[in-house]
Design an enzyme around this catalytic site. Structure first.
Site, mmCIF file in Angstrom:
data_model
loop_
_atom_site.group_PDB
_atom_site.id
_atom_site.type_symbol
_atom_site.label_atom_id
_atom_site.label_comp_id
_atom_site.label_asym_id
_atom_site.label_seq_id
_atom_site.Cartn_x
_atom_site.Cartn_y
_atom_site.Cartn_z
ATOM 1 N N GLU A 263 41.191 50.874 36.259
ATOM 2 C CA GLU A 263 42.067 49.721 36.515
ATOM 3 C C GLU A 263 42.664 49.249 35.200
ATOM 4 O OE1 GLU A 263 40.294 46.370 38.470
ATOM 5 O OE2 GLU A 263 39.536 47.532 40.160
ATOM 6 N N GLU A 317 48.148 40.966 46.494
ATOM 7 C CA GLU A 317 47.106 40.721 47.499
ATOM 8 C C GLU A 317 46.855 39.219 47.634
ATOM 9 O OE1 GLU A 317 43.845 43.860 47.381
ATOM 10 O OE2 GLU A 317 44.763 44.133 45.407
ATOM 11 N N LYS A 320 43.193 37.285 47.667
ATOM 12 C CA LYS A 320 42.242 37.332 46.559
ATOM 13 C C LYS A 320 41.997 35.918 46.036
ATOM 14 C CE LYS A 320 41.816 40.631 43.767
ATOM 15 N NZ LYS A 320 41.944 41.588 42.648
ATOM 16 N N GLU A 326 45.730 36.225 40.032
ATOM 17 C CA GLU A 326 44.897 37.187 40.744
ATOM 18 C C GLU A 326 45.598 37.771 41.964
ATOM 19 O OE1 GLU A 326 41.868 38.466 39.922
ATOM 20 O OE2 GLU A 326 42.252 37.437 38.027
#
Length: 498
Positions: A263, A317, A320, A326
């Site tokens: 990542e 997303e 999250k 985030e």
């Protein structure tokens, strides 16, 4: 006779030596903690459209495994932390999982890695002790089916697994994790599996902006950070963090273990206090990252060593938890439109507000739609470059806009040229619905998209300087690989003579 045989052998193995210098690969993380995400088959189409061939997912969802069948896309699948206990306790659990969740889809679905647990040192519960037993059980299940050499087993870690990361040469694993790290590293070395780590220069900058410059975090620094112990020079934090892991591995005498970054990335949006979380910074970081990996420059500690990297993440997303950033790491919105322009070939696609290499006027361009059919795109290109009287020489081989060599990119250049030549009107950008207007400059590197009435450089003129710079910068890497191969071949020869 003996020396002649060795010389011939060295020449025979030269292609293999050159293969060592192959570039690192770029993949993407396919997280699904969001609403309204496209179906797996639509995701596959999106990945193929952007020529993405390596994907990391965080579980072994059957619908996704089916969707990736016969696509040729390499998959890294995961066993979540919540499943570590049963996998670590009984071999039969690993055997059953492999039989029911993997074997029915393999090899049509190209699974290359299984990650057992994720960032266990950051987990709230003490689950670290379960990791290595679970890894061994999964490996044993693979060995029973003869797949243990085709599918690698490892576990992902955060940089928090280190107690020290600066200077890089002082990199050391935290002693409190030694009870599971050493047997895990022994497992990786024994089975030639990589050490998987998540690296985020964004957090290092956000949490210590007084000590870390933004340019250094974004691969944009014009100065160097010197490691006082080795004299090695670092121009970006990504390399420094990887070398901290390299030196930590060497300190424990695990010199053969390779590193894969599972990542990394940069958020495109955040709260007002997260000033570095912007679209421009995200585009700059990921564009420079891709170039860095594909150019195979390695790190100062291990020059020329390829590093495989997965960008986080495919989609924004929205579910999250945490700060606003985030939820904004994605390259695409759930509707599959791009958050910003990014080229996975490493050719560029940097917005001019980021690199400032082009002067434009009206700030309106026409590009091809990623949802248009290939037939519509081809028809549009044929029209623009034919009856539309557009000069399409720039998208021919060896010309500045030929790379990336795909229909979508070539169509965008042709559509924009026709659009600008014909008054930059909505009608001039229609192309039967295959074109759309944008206020983001699609120019990249030496490929210049003109604007109506603007003071534009020609693509050919822009190419003159850029090509000379690119050519000269690529020489050290090529020479390094060739020299390394020749040295290795010479070593074989002279060893034989001795």
């Amino acid at each position: 006779m003996g020396s002649g045989f060795v010389l011939v052998s060295a020449i025979f193995f030269m292609p293999m030596l050159f293969a060592i210098c192959r570039a690192g690969t770029i993949g993407i993380c396919y997280g699904r903690n969001a609403d309204d995400l496209p179906t797996p088959d639509k995701v596959v189409q999106l990945l193929q459209l952007h020529n993405i061939k390596h994907v990391r997912m965080y579980d072994s969802n059957i619908q996704i495994l089916k969707a990736f069948s016969n696509t040729g896309i390499d998959l890294m699948i995961g066993i979540p932390n919540s499943d570590l206990l049963p996998f670590s306790q009984f071999q039969s659990n690993a055997d059953t999982w492999l039989k029911n969740s993997i074997l029915p889809y393999y090899p049509a679905t190209k699974i290359t890695y299984i990650t057992v647990g994720a960032e266990v040192t950051e987990a709230p519960n003490n689950i670290s002790a379960m990791v290595v037993p679970a890894m061994r059980n999964v490996f044993t299940a693979l060995r029973k089916t003869g797949l243990h050499r085709r599918i690698k087993v490892s576990s992902t870690h955060s940089l928090g697994v280190l107690s020290r990361s600066f200077p890089p040469s002082a990199g050391a694993f935290a002693s409190k994790h030694a009870f599971f790290l050493r047997p895990m590293l022994e497992f990786l070395a024994e089975n030639e599996s990589p050490f998987l780590v998540n690296i985020y220069p964004y957090y290092a900058y956000r949490d210590s902006a007084t000590n870390v410059s933004l340019d250094y975090a974004l691969f944009e620094s014009s100065s160097e950070v010197i490691d006082p112990n080795t004299g090695l020079l670092y121009t970006n934090m990504f390399d420094a963090q990887i070398d901290a892991i390299n030196f930590a591995l060497m300190a424990l005498n695990f010199r053969t273990i390779k590193i894969t970054v599972t990542e990394t990335g940069w958020p495109s949006k955040g709260t007002p206090s997260e000033t570095a979380a912007t679209t421009d910074n995200a585009q700059t970081y990921n564009t420079n990252l891709i170039r860095h990996v594909i150019n195979n420059t390695g790190t100062p500690g291990k020059p020329g060593d390829k590093t495989d990297v997965y960008i986080f993440s495919l989609f924004n997303e929205n579910r999250k938890p945490g700060m606003e950033s985030e939820r904004n790491w994605g390259l695409f919105f759930p509707d599959q439109t791009s958050v910003y322009n990014l080229d996975f070939t490493g050719a560029g696609a940097v917005d001019t507000t980021t690199n400032g290499n082009i002067t434009s006027s009206n700030g309106t361009w026409c590009v091809a739609s990623s949802t248009a059919s290939e037939a519509d795109l081809q028809h549009g290109v044929d029209w623009a470059c034919g009856s539309g009287n557009v000069d399409c020489s720039a998208i021919q081989p060896s010309q500045p806009c030929f790379e990336p060599d795909n229909l979508l990119s070539h169509a965008s250049y042709a559509f924009n040229s026709y659009f600008q030549q014909n008054g930059a009107t909505d009608i001039a950008c229609s192309f039967g619905g295959a074109g759309f207007r944008t206020n983001k400059n699609p120019s990249y590197d030496n490929c210049v998209y003109t604007t109506f009435g603007g003071n534009n450089k020609t693509a050919a003129a822009a190419n003159t300087t850029a090509t000379s710079i690119k050519s000269s910068s690529s020489v050290p890497h090529v020479c390094f690989c060739i020299l390394g191969s020749l040295l290795m071949a010479s070593f074989v020869v002279f060893s034989g003579l001795g």
